[in-house]
Design a protein around this motif. Sequence first.
Motif, PDB file in Angstrom:
ATOM      1  N   MET A   1      67.927  28.303  65.407  1.00 56.96           N
ATOM      2  CA  MET A   1      67.080  27.527  66.761  1.00 56.96           C
ATOM      3  C   MET A   1      68.121  26.283  66.556  1.00 56.96           C
ATOM      4  O   MET A   1      68.145  25.568  65.984  1.00 56.96           O
ATOM      5  CB  MET A   1      65.325  26.464  67.217  1.00 56.96           C
ATOM      6  N   CYS A   2      68.474  25.576  68.300  1.00 55.49           N
ATOM      7  CA  CYS A   2      69.655  24.818  68.638  1.00 55.49           C
ATOM      8  C   CYS A   2      68.851  23.641  69.056  1.00 55.49           C
ATOM      9  O   CYS A   2      68.098  24.163  70.160  1.00 55.49           O
ATOM     10  CB  CYS A   2      70.537  25.263  68.645  1.00 55.49           C
ATOM     11  N   CYS A   3      68.917  22.291  69.007  1.00 58.41           N
ATOM     12  CA  CYS A   3      68.041  21.574  70.528  1.00 58.41           C
ATOM     13  C   CYS A   3      69.678  21.149  70.991  1.00 58.41           C
ATOM     14  O   CYS A   3      70.074  20.344  70.299  1.00 58.41           O
ATOM     15  CB  CYS A   3      67.912  20.296  69.378  1.00 58.41           C
ATOM     16  N   ASP A   4      69.991  21.178  72.278  1.00 56.61           N
ATOM     17  CA  ASP A   4      70.533  20.471  72.991  1.00 56.61           C
ATOM     18  C   ASP A   4      69.781  19.173  73.626  1.00 56.61           C
ATOM     19  O   ASP A   4      68.916  18.831  74.991  1.00 56.61           O
ATOM     20  CB  ASP A   4      70.800  20.971  74.014  1.00 56.61           C
ATOM     21  N   TYR A   5      69.958  17.382  72.999  1.00 59.99           N
ATOM     22  CA  TYR A   5      69.231  16.770  73.601  1.00 59.99           C
ATOM     23  C   TYR A   5      69.653  16.276  74.784  1.00 59.99           C
ATOM     24  O   TYR A   5      68.901  15.907  75.735  1.00 59.99           O
ATOM     25  CB  TYR A   5      69.727  15.438  72.519  1.00 59.99           C
ATOM     26  N   GLU A   6      70.359  16.487  75.185  1.00 59.51           N
ATOM     27  CA  GLU A   6      71.470  15.898  76.274  1.00 59.51           C
ATOM     28  C   GLU A   6      71.108  16.776  77.210  1.00 59.51           C
ATOM     29  O   GLU A   6      70.262  16.195  78.435  1.00 59.51           O
ATOM     30  CB  GLU A   6      73.780  16.231  76.907  1.00 59.51           C
ATOM     31  N   ALA A   7      70.661  18.165  77.341  1.00 57.58           N
ATOM     32  CA  ALA A   7      69.930  18.603  78.015  1.00 57.58           C
ATOM     33  C   ALA A   7      68.246  19.057  78.120  1.00 57.58           C
ATOM     34  O   ALA A   7      68.074  19.213  78.919  1.00 57.58           O
ATOM     35  CB  ALA A   7      70.798  20.223  78.386  1.00 57.58           C
ATOM     36  N   GLY A   8      67.652  18.442  77.043  1.00 53.04           N
ATOM     37  CA  GLY A   8      65.854  18.141  77.230  1.00 53.04           C
ATOM     38  C   GLY A   8      65.631  19.729  76.503  1.00 53.04           C
ATOM     39  O   GLY A   8      64.787  19.954  77.372  1.00 53.04           O
ATOM     40  N   LYS A   9      66.620  20.683  76.249  1.00 54.60           N
ATOM     41  CA  LYS A   9      66.000  21.689  75.535  1.00 54.60           C
ATOM     42  C   LYS A   9      66.011  21.966  74.463  1.00 54.60           C
ATOM     43  O   LYS A   9      67.421  22.376  74.050  1.00 54.60           O
ATOM     44  CB  LYS A   9      66.391  22.809  76.667  1.00 54.60           C
ATOM     45  N   SER A  10      65.544  23.350  73.546  1.00 54.10           N
ATOM     46  CA  SER A  10      66.295  24.192  72.460  1.00 54.10           C
ATOM     47  C   SER A  10      66.285  25.716  72.632  1.00 54.10           C
ATOM     48  O   SER A  10      66.026  25.888  74.000  1.00 54.10           O
ATOM     49  CB  SER A  10      64.701  23.999  71.572  1.00 54.10           C
ATOM     50  N   PHE A  11      66.968  26.783  72.179  1.00 59.46           N
ATOM     51  CA  PHE A  11      67.260  27.444  72.633  1.00 59.46           C
ATOM     52  C   PHE A  11      67.756  27.977  70.921  1.00 59.46           C
ATOM     53  O   PHE A  11      67.962  27.844  69.974  1.00 59.46           O
ATOM     54  CB  PHE A  11      68.752  27.919  73.315  1.00 59.46           C
ATOM     55  N   SER A  12      67.687  29.539  70.611  1.00 62.19           N
ATOM     56  CA  SER A  12      67.730  30.547  70.035  1.00 62.19           C
ATOM     57  C   SER A  12      68.925  31.326  70.303  1.00 62.19           C
ATOM     58  O   SER A  12      68.945  31.928  71.187  1.00 62.19           O
ATOM     59  CB  SER A  12      66.896  31.378  70.059  1.00 62.19           C
ATOM     60  N   VAL A  13      69.783  31.324  69.528  1.00 63.62           N
ATOM     61  CA  VAL A  13      71.036  32.986  69.129  1.00 63.62           C
ATOM     62  C   VAL A  13      70.563  33.686  67.960  1.00 63.62           C
ATOM     63  O   VAL A  13      70.429  33.252  66.682  1.00 63.62           O
ATOM     64  CB  VAL A  13      72.580  32.280  69.082  1.00 63.62           C
ATOM     65  N   PHE A  14      70.774  35.083  68.459  1.00 66.08           N
ATOM     66  CA  PHE A  14      70.070  36.078  66.862  1.00 66.08           C
ATOM     67  C   PHE A  14      71.475  36.941  67.496  1.00 66.08           C
ATOM     68  O   PHE A  14      71.163  37.364  67.800  1.00 66.08           O
ATOM     69  CB  PHE A  14      68.642  36.925  66.948  1.00 66.08           C
ATOM     70  N   TYR A  15      71.667  37.363  65.639  1.00 67.77           N
ATOM     71  CA  TYR A  15      72.316  38.939  65.917  1.00 67.77           C
ATOM     72  C   TYR A  15      71.780  39.337  64.410  1.00 67.77           C
ATOM     73  O   TYR A  15      71.218  38.349  63.703  1.00 67.77           O
ATOM     74  CB  TYR A  15      73.534  38.005  65.166  1.00 67.77           C
ATOM     75  N   PRO A  16      71.830  40.923  63.976  1.00 68.52           N
ATOM     76  CA  PRO A  16      71.465  40.960  63.181  1.00 68.52           C
ATOM     77  C   PRO A  16      72.521  40.098  61.816  1.00 68.52           C
ATOM     78  O   PRO A  16      73.179  39.999  61.924  1.00 68.52           O
ATOM     79  CB  PRO A  16      71.890  43.062  63.511  1.00 68.52           C
ATOM     80  N   TYR A  17      71.511  40.426  60.381  1.00 74.51           N
ATOM     81  CA  TYR A  17      71.897  39.447  59.336  1.00 74.51           C
ATOM     82  C   TYR A  17      72.688  40.593  58.910  1.00 74.51           C
ATOM     83  O   TYR A  17      72.399  42.001  58.528  1.00 74.51           O
ATOM     84  CB  TYR A  17      70.808  39.969  58.652  1.00 74.51           C
ATOM     85  N   GLU A  18      74.273  40.362  58.674  1.00 76.16           N
ATOM     86  CA  GLU A  18      75.060  41.012  57.377  1.00 76.16           C
ATOM     87  C   GLU A  18      75.252  40.697  56.078  1.00 76.16           C
ATOM     88  O   GLU A  18      74.763  39.231  56.376  1.00 76.16           O
ATOM     89  CB  GLU A  18      76.855  40.830  58.070  1.00 76.16           C
ATOM     90  N   LYS A  19      75.341  41.226  55.320  1.00 71.60           N
ATOM     91  CA  LYS A  19      74.863  41.656  54.325  1.00 71.60           C
ATOM     92  C   LYS A  19      75.956  41.296  53.434  1.00 71.60           C
ATOM     93  O   LYS A  19      76.296  40.903  52.629  1.00 71.60           O
ATOM     94  CB  LYS A  19      74.197  42.757  53.401  1.00 71.60           C
ATOM     95  N   MET A  20      77.425  40.973  54.167  1.00 71.93           N
ATOM     96  CA  MET A  20      78.298  40.962  53.654  1.00 71.93           C
ATOM     97  C   MET A  20      78.585  38.985  53.168  1.00 71.93           C
ATOM     98  O   MET A  20      77.835  38.621  53.961  1.00 71.93           O
ATOM     99  CB  MET A  20      79.260  41.065  54.684  1.00 71.93           C
ATOM    100  N   ARG A  21      79.466  39.239  51.935  1.00 71.57           N
ATOM    101  CA  ARG A  21      79.953  37.535  51.851  1.00 71.57           C
ATOM    102  C   ARG A  21      81.556  37.586  52.084  1.00 71.57           C
ATOM    103  O   ARG A  21      82.049  38.089  51.187  1.00 71.57           O
ATOM    104  CB  ARG A  21      79.409  36.580  50.554  1.00 71.57           C
ATOM    105  N   LEU A  22      81.664  36.211  53.567  1.00 67.10           N
ATOM    106  CA  LEU A  22      83.097  36.223  53.491  1.00 67.10           C
ATOM    107  C   LEU A  22      83.693  34.828  53.746  1.00 67.10           C
ATOM    108  O   LEU A  22      82.351  34.292  54.830  1.00 67.10           O
ATOM    109  CB  LEU A  22      83.300  36.664  54.580  1.00 67.10           C
ATOM    110  N   HIS A  23      84.503  34.166  52.924  1.00 66.75           N
ATOM    111  CA  HIS A  23      84.943  33.283  53.421  1.00 66.75           C
ATOM    112  C   HIS A  23      85.257  32.587  54.811  1.00 66.75           C
ATOM    113  O   HIS A  23      86.586  33.521  55.441  1.00 66.75           O
ATOM    114  CB  HIS A  23      85.550  32.533  52.188  1.00 66.75           C
ATOM    115  N   GLY A  24      85.146  31.469  55.050  1.00 67.21           N
ATOM    116  CA  GLY A  24      85.857  30.992  56.227  1.00 67.21           C
ATOM    117  C   GLY A  24      84.711  31.567  57.977  1.00 67.21           C
ATOM    118  O   GLY A  24      84.512  31.222  58.934  1.00 67.21           O
TER     119      GLY A  24
END
Length: 82
Positions: A1-24
């Motif tokens: 969940m993210c909060c946009d204080y300037e806009a006065g709202k919160s939102f969420s962005v969801f993607y499937p969990y990936e089991k890979m461990r990647l640097h960067g």
Amino acid sequence: MCCDYEAGKSFSVFYPYEKMRLHGCGDVFASVLCGGLVKGDGFEEAVRRAAEFTERCIHSTEADIENHWYGLKFEKNLLEGI
């Protein structure tokens, strides 16, 4: 969940969990997020674009894991656009 204080709202962005461990992954996400904000995107748009681009890079890496075993394969995705 993210909060946009300037806009006065919160939102969420969801993607499937990936089991890979990647640097960067965090570096790529932060770079795309900051780039979007600098060019004038709203916070929510910049977060969504950064998440989508990072996911594309993860899938590109996963598809070529034998040839690209270390770190996130982002270069090809830069050519396709952020």
